[in-house]
Enzyme design. Structure first.
Site, short mmCIF file in Angstrom:
data_model
loop_
_atom_site.label_atom_id
_atom_site.label_comp_id
_atom_site.label_asym_id
_atom_site.label_seq_id
_atom_site.Cartn_x
_atom_site.Cartn_y
_atom_site.Cartn_z
CD GLN A 11 25.79 10.80 -92.19
OE1 GLN A 11 24.68 11.04 -92.60
NE2 GLN A 11 26.87 11.25 -92.78
CB SER A 91 19.17 12.34 -87.92
OG SER A 91 19.41 12.96 -89.15
CG LEU A 92 20.05 7.20 -91.46
CD1 LEU A 92 19.52 7.17 -92.87
CD2 LEU A 92 21.48 6.70 -91.39
NE ARG A 116 17.40 12.43 -94.18
CZ ARG A 116 18.21 12.32 -93.13
NH1 ARG A 116 19.26 11.51 -93.19
NH2 ARG A 116 17.98 13.00 -92.02
CG HIS A 200 19.74 17.73 -88.43
ND1 HIS A 200 18.54 17.33 -88.98
CD2 HIS A 200 20.48 16.61 -88.30
CE1 HIS A 200 18.57 16.02 -89.17
NE2 HIS A 200 19.73 15.56 -88.77
CD GLN A 249 14.91 13.62 -90.05
OE1 GLN A 249 15.46 13.55 -91.15
NE2 GLN A 249 14.72 12.58 -89.28
#
Length: 313
Positions: A11, A91-92, A116, A200, A249
């Site tokens: 992102q 991440s994503l 998510r 996070h 995560q």
């Protein structure tokens, strides 16, 4: 001959117009956008190609939009016969690497990441949390700095992006105090990031719990090629490890620097960034330089980068 890795952005990489050129030129890319639209019930091409930006930057839209663009680009590369030995995503972006390694179907991934995004957005009321980038401060020094700021609330490391670039996340007041304190500790620069939630960090545990309920409804396969996970910076062990890893995560630090170092030690010397922007390539160059390793980065996001990538093989 060294190994190659496909890496996928997270992102923040999104921009209006991403994926447009490739989709106009390749039917395989167009099919991915159409598939996403069918599964999500809105026009993914319109969102990515025309925006508006304020719709694209909503987390629950951004996540499936970047994933769709990345997988559309991936399909074009795969049709050219280009593959990799290992894969990872920031991440994503990890969801794109799970699609690449056939751990998860794209149709499932695009629905999972929409939720998510929604859960991550809803976990902390707007305005209560934020993130900041801290430049030029070592890990240990930063930890000491954060300890001193925890009296103001939650503040934790969110992303270890590259040597000298760490992102922190948490409650507004605590993050703001860490930004000013980081300079006292010797940081070159510390800036609040334009994000809508504190990703996070432990504040996002409720989002992870909601995501887990979703993930339990899908089936996963063991990876066909190695997937290096954000939470451990090592290879995903098998299909049983998928759900715990993806749940963790959401509220744990993204070990991007460690993941790239792991891949380089495993013999990867060519990294191909697939998706909007070139942020990961910049991180990877810094990480490799820091450990005195020679690597090559390539990327694909439009026709120009596609042609130059194909010509390099």
């Amino acid at each position: 001959m060294g190994k190659s890795a496909f890496v996928f952005p997270g992102q923040g990489a999104q921009y209006v117009g991403m994926g447009k050129e490739i989709t106009e030129n390749f039917s395989s890319a167009k099919e991915v956008f159409e598939e996403a639209s069918d599964f999500l019930g809105y026009d993914m091409k319109k969102l990515c190609f025309e925006g508006p930006d304020e719709e694209l930057i909503k987390t629950e839209n951004t996540q499936p939009a970047i994933l769709t663009t990345s997988i559309a680009l991936l399909k074009v590369l795969e049709n050219e016969g280009i593959s990799c030995d290992m894969t990872a995503g920031l991440s994503l972006g990890e969801y794109a690497s799970l699609v690449k390694s056939n751990v998860i179907r794209f149709a499932d991934a695009v629905r999972i990441v929409r939720n998510r995004g929604k859960y991550m957005q809803e976990a902390v009321p707007q305005g209560l949390g934020t993130m900041a980038a801290v430049l030029g401060l070592g890990r240990e020094e930063l930890q000491k700095c954060l300890m001193e700021c925890q009296q103001y609330g939650v503040v934790e490391t969110a992303n270890y992006n590259s040597p000298g670039q760490i992102v922190i996340s948490g409650e507004m007041k605590a993050v703001q105090s860490a930004v000013s304190k980081a300079i006292e500790f010797g940081a070159k620069k510390a800036v609040i990031l334009p994000v809508s939630a504190p990703f996070h960090c432990s504040l996002l545990k409720p989002a992870g719990d909601r995501l887990k309920d979703d993930l339990l409804q899908y089936s996963f396969n063991s990876p066909e090629i190695g997937v290096v996970t954000n939470v451990d910076a090592k290879l995903l062990e098998g299909k049983d490890a998928v759900i715990p890893s993806l749940v963790k995560q959401v509220s744990n630090s993204v070990l991007w620097q460690d993941s790239i170092e792991f891949m380089i030690k495993e013999g990867v010397d060519t990294f191909i960034e697939i998706g909007p922007g070139k942020t990961l390539s910049a991180f990877i160059k810094k990480i490799a330089k820091n450990i005195n390793m020679q690597i090559e980065t390539k990327n694909i996001e439009d026709m120009e980068s596609f042609k130059s990538l194909i010509n390099s093989f």
